[in-house]
Design an enzyme around this catalytic site. Sequence first.
Site, PDB file in Angstrom:
ATOM      1  N   GLY A  37     -29.590  84.620 -59.874  1.00  0.00           N
ATOM      2  CA  GLY A  37     -30.375  85.228 -60.941  1.00  0.00           C
ATOM      3  C   GLY A  37     -31.049  86.480 -60.414  1.00  0.00           C
ATOM      4  O   GLY A  37     -31.230  86.638 -59.203  1.00  0.00           O
TER       5      GLY A  37
ATOM      6  N   GLN B 197     -37.486  92.913 -60.114  1.00  0.00           N
ATOM      7  CA  GLN B 197     -36.939  92.871 -58.745  1.00  0.00           C
ATOM      8  C   GLN B 197     -36.142  94.125 -58.397  1.00  0.00           C
ATOM      9  O   GLN B 197     -35.816  94.353 -57.244  1.00  0.00           O
ATOM     10  CB  GLN B 197     -36.047  91.640 -58.558  1.00  0.00           C
TER      11      GLN B 197
ATOM     12  N   CYS C 219     -36.103  83.237 -52.963  1.00  0.00           N
ATOM     13  CA  CYS C 219     -36.157  84.382 -53.870  1.00  0.00           C
ATOM     14  C   CYS C 219     -35.639  85.609 -53.137  1.00  0.00           C
ATOM     15  O   CYS C 219     -35.988  85.845 -51.986  1.00  0.00           O
ATOM     16  CB  CYS C 219     -37.598  84.607 -54.319  1.00  0.00           C
ATOM     17  N   LEU C 220     -34.808  86.390 -53.825  1.00  0.00           N
ATOM     18  CA  LEU C 220     -34.251  87.611 -53.225  1.00  0.00           C
ATOM     19  C   LEU C 220     -35.348  88.610 -52.865  1.00  0.00           C
ATOM     20  O   LEU C 220     -35.139  89.473 -52.016  1.00  0.00           O
ATOM     21  CB  LEU C 220     -33.258  88.266 -54.196  1.00  0.00           C
TER      22      LEU C 220
ATOM     23  N   HIS D  81     -37.668  80.170 -62.958  1.00  0.00           N
ATOM     24  CA  HIS D  81     -37.923  81.111 -61.861  1.00  0.00           C
ATOM     25  C   HIS D  81     -37.843  82.554 -62.383  1.00  0.00           C
ATOM     26  O   HIS D  81     -38.707  83.380 -62.078  1.00  0.00           O
ATOM     27  CB  HIS D  81     -36.879  80.858 -60.751  1.00  0.00           C
ATOM     28  N   GLU D  82     -36.827  82.844 -63.192  1.00  0.00           N
ATOM     29  CA  GLU D  82     -36.664  84.217 -63.713  1.00  0.00           C
ATOM     30  C   GLU D  82     -37.762  84.571 -64.706  1.00  0.00           C
ATOM     31  O   GLU D  82     -38.289  85.688 -64.688  1.00  0.00           O
ATOM     32  CB  GLU D  82     -35.296  84.385 -64.386  1.00  0.00           C
TER      33      GLU D  82
ATOM     34  N   HIS E 235     -40.778  85.580 -62.998  1.00  0.00           N
ATOM     35  CA  HIS E 235     -40.702  86.959 -62.487  1.00  0.00           C
ATOM     36  C   HIS E 235     -41.176  87.953 -63.550  1.00  0.00           C
ATOM     37  O   HIS E 235     -41.817  88.957 -63.234  1.00  0.00           O
ATOM     38  CB  HIS E 235     -39.261  87.330 -62.112  1.00  0.00           C
TER      39      HIS E 235
HETATM   40 NI    NI Z   1     -36.882  85.337 -57.377  1.00  0.00          NI
END
Ligand code: NI
Length: 176
Positions: free
Chosen positions: A46, A51, A104-105, A146-147, A150
């Site tokens: 995702g 991000q 998380c990226l 999670h998204e 964000h």
């Molecule tokens: Ni994340």
Amino acid sequence: MALLQIVHLPEPILRKKAKPVTQFDKDLQVLIDNMFETMRDAPGVGLAAPQINLPMQLAVIEYAEGEDEEQEEGAPPPKKKQFVLINPEIVKASEEKVMGVEGCLSIPGLVGEVERHEAIQVKALNRHGQPVKLKVKGWMARIFQHEIDHLNGVLFTDRATRIWKPAEEEEDIPLD
Ligand code: NI
């Protein structure tokens, strides 16, 4: 298509509430395709617009249930499902909550144990601006939560009951 740069903590945009998307033009379609490409390249399951340094309520998700389980030899790979979430809102959430390990990226090198609703219903717009209602459960519901976090400036580390640096055998935790 082009790869976009993923920003990491402490980039301030990761802490801001993103703004609703109102224009469903060609530029948005290109952006969505580039976000899918960037997510696959990372690789991740995702990616939310903050991000990549854009304050927009937009996230892309691609995940196959069972992707992380061992496959029988010769069995076809589980089918990936794609979602584009625009201006999403959780309208229903199961009372049942489940623990899972997330990364998380935008927070490289850390994972954490996070409690999430087992199932949710989400109201959102698709990439063409049409309203959609989505019902997801399990890992997909975890990725959705999670998204959507964000898009509200919330990170998994805010919710985690325990955070640690993953050992080598844990490094295949799906990131988003
Ligand atoms: Ni994340």
